[in-house]
Design a protein around this motif. Structure first.
Motif, short mmCIF file in Angstrom:
data_model
loop_
_atom_site.label_atom_id
_atom_site.label_comp_id
_atom_site.label_asym_id
_atom_site.label_seq_id
_atom_site.Cartn_x
_atom_site.Cartn_y
_atom_site.Cartn_z
N MET A 103 0.82 -1.18 0.00
CA MET A 103 0.00 0.00 0.00
C MET A 103 0.88 1.26 0.00
SD MET A 103 -3.20 0.27 -0.29
CE MET A 103 -4.56 -0.59 0.41
N GLU A 104 1.99 1.19 0.69
CA GLU A 104 2.90 2.33 0.76
C GLU A 104 3.54 2.61 -0.60
OE1 GLU A 104 4.64 5.62 2.43
OE2 GLU A 104 3.06 4.34 3.24
N ILE A 105 3.82 1.56 -1.36
CA ILE A 105 4.40 1.75 -2.69
C ILE A 105 3.39 2.46 -3.60
CG2 ILE A 105 5.21 0.54 -4.76
CD1 ILE A 105 6.40 -1.58 -2.89
N LEU A 106 2.14 2.04 -3.54
CA LEU A 106 1.09 2.69 -4.34
C LEU A 106 0.96 4.16 -3.96
CD1 LEU A 106 -1.24 2.57 -6.36
CD2 LEU A 106 -2.71 1.83 -4.47
N ARG A 107 0.97 4.46 -2.68
CA ARG A 107 0.86 5.85 -2.22
C ARG A 107 2.04 6.67 -2.72
NH1 ARG A 107 2.36 9.59 1.13
NH2 ARG A 107 4.02 8.41 2.07
N THR A 108 3.24 6.10 -2.65
CA THR A 108 4.43 6.80 -3.11
C THR A 108 4.36 7.09 -4.61
OG1 THR A 108 5.73 5.75 -1.38
CG2 THR A 108 6.95 6.73 -3.20
N ILE A 109 3.90 6.12 -5.39
CA ILE A 109 3.77 6.32 -6.83
C ILE A 109 2.73 7.40 -7.13
CG2 ILE A 109 2.97 5.22 -8.97
CD1 ILE A 109 4.28 2.61 -7.90
N LEU A 110 1.61 7.37 -6.41
CA LEU A 110 0.58 8.38 -6.61
C LEU A 110 1.07 9.77 -6.23
CD1 LEU A 110 -2.64 6.51 -5.41
CD2 LEU A 110 -2.06 7.17 -7.75
N VAL A 111 1.80 9.88 -5.14
CA VAL A 111 2.35 11.18 -4.73
C VAL A 111 3.34 11.68 -5.79
CG1 VAL A 111 3.83 12.34 -3.04
CG2 VAL A 111 1.96 10.91 -2.25
N PHE A 112 4.19 10.80 -6.31
CA PHE A 112 5.15 11.18 -7.35
C PHE A 112 4.41 11.71 -8.58
CE2 PHE A 112 7.39 10.05 -11.27
CZ PHE A 112 8.51 10.85 -11.12
N LEU A 113 3.38 10.98 -9.03
CA LEU A 113 2.62 11.42 -10.21
C LEU A 113 1.87 12.72 -9.93
CD1 LEU A 113 1.24 8.00 -11.48
CD2 LEU A 113 3.04 9.40 -12.50
N HIS A 114 1.40 12.89 -8.71
CA HIS A 114 0.70 14.12 -8.32
C HIS A 114 1.66 15.32 -8.40
CE1 HIS A 114 -2.72 16.10 -6.48
NE2 HIS A 114 -1.93 16.65 -5.58
N LEU A 115 2.86 15.15 -7.89
CA LEU A 115 3.87 16.21 -7.96
C LEU A 115 4.33 16.46 -9.39
CD1 LEU A 115 5.93 15.42 -4.75
CD2 LEU A 115 4.26 17.25 -5.09
N LEU A 116 4.38 15.40 -10.18
CA LEU A 116 4.74 15.55 -11.60
C LEU A 116 3.69 16.40 -12.32
CD1 LEU A 116 6.65 14.72 -13.92
CD2 LEU A 116 5.16 12.74 -14.27
N GLY A 117 2.42 16.18 -12.01
CA GLY A 117 1.36 17.01 -12.59
C GLY A 117 1.53 18.47 -12.23
N MET A 118 1.89 18.74 -10.99
CA MET A 118 2.13 20.13 -10.58
C MET A 118 3.32 20.71 -11.32
SD MET A 118 1.64 22.87 -9.03
CE MET A 118 0.56 22.80 -7.66
N ALA A 119 4.37 19.92 -11.48
CA ALA A 119 5.56 20.40 -12.20
C ALA A 119 5.22 20.73 -13.65
CB ALA A 119 6.67 19.36 -12.12
N ILE A 120 4.35 19.94 -14.25
CA ILE A 120 3.95 20.19 -15.64
C ILE A 120 3.17 21.50 -15.74
CG2 ILE A 120 2.50 19.35 -17.53
CD1 ILE A 120 3.25 16.49 -16.61
N ILE A 121 2.27 21.74 -14.80
CA ILE A 121 1.48 22.98 -14.81
C ILE A 121 2.38 24.19 -14.61
CG2 ILE A 121 -0.27 24.31 -13.57
CD1 ILE A 121 -1.63 21.64 -12.92
N VAL A 122 3.22 24.14 -13.58
CA VAL A 122 4.10 25.27 -13.28
C VAL A 122 5.13 25.47 -14.40
CG1 VAL A 122 5.83 26.14 -11.67
CG2 VAL A 122 3.73 25.12 -10.81
N GLY A 123 5.69 24.38 -14.89
CA GLY A 123 6.67 24.47 -15.97
C GLY A 123 6.06 25.02 -17.25
N GLY A 124 4.84 24.59 -17.57
CA GLY A 124 4.16 25.11 -18.76
C GLY A 124 3.86 26.59 -18.63
#
Length: 151
Positions: A1-22
């Motif tokens: 469950m912790e691995i899934l949470r970590t992957i989701l948090v990484f993807l969530h932060l990646l989405g923020m980076a895409i918005i801010v970077g764009g």
């Protein structure tokens, strides 16, 4: 469950980076690019998944539920602003490509290139989605502020 949470948090932060970077990539002429829309969708989907994961684990208190509900609402705003801005960009590009250049007959109104005259094919309206780019960026930053500073 912790691995899934970590992957989701990484993807969530990646989405923020895409918005801010764009946003910062187009800071001189702000516009909503398709990447910002995809980043907003990624953030919304992973945020809802993280919310559901916490609910499934039974780790939600009433304070956390309120915080994450506010974050989901902000995520929806970010996605709506990005969607509307992207739609406005596409509409402006399509309209500029379809408007014919007028011959400028006498008494027919302003000629091409004059204020109020027809637009040449390929010409674009300057920054049609700039307000939505600012709103998308602002709502995304507000979501970060809520995540970091709301205890």
């Amino acid at each position: 469950m912790e691995i899934l949470r970590t992957i989701l948090v990484f993807l969530h932060l990646l989405g923020m980076a895409i918005i801010v970077g764009g946003y910062f990539a187009n800071i001189k002429a702000p516009k909503v690019i398709p990447g910002m829309l995809h980043g907003a969708y990624l953030q919304l989907i992973t945020g809802i998944a993280l919310f559901g994961l916490l609910e499934a684990q039974g780790a939600m208190t009433s304070d956390l539920r309120i915080k994450y509900t506010v974050k989901v609402a902000l995520g929806l705003l970010v996605a709506v602003f990005a969607f509307l801005g992207n739609r406005r960009e596409k509409l402006a590009a399509r309209t500029a490509a379809e408007v014919p250049v007028g011959a400028g007959a006498p008494g027919a109104g302003p000629a091409a290139g004059e204020p109020g005259g027809p637009v040449e094919p390929g010409a674009r309206v300057r920054n049609p989605s700039a307000p939505f780019a600012h709103l998308t960026f602002g709502a995304a930053v507000l979501a970060v502020v809520v995540a970091v500073f709301w205890v």
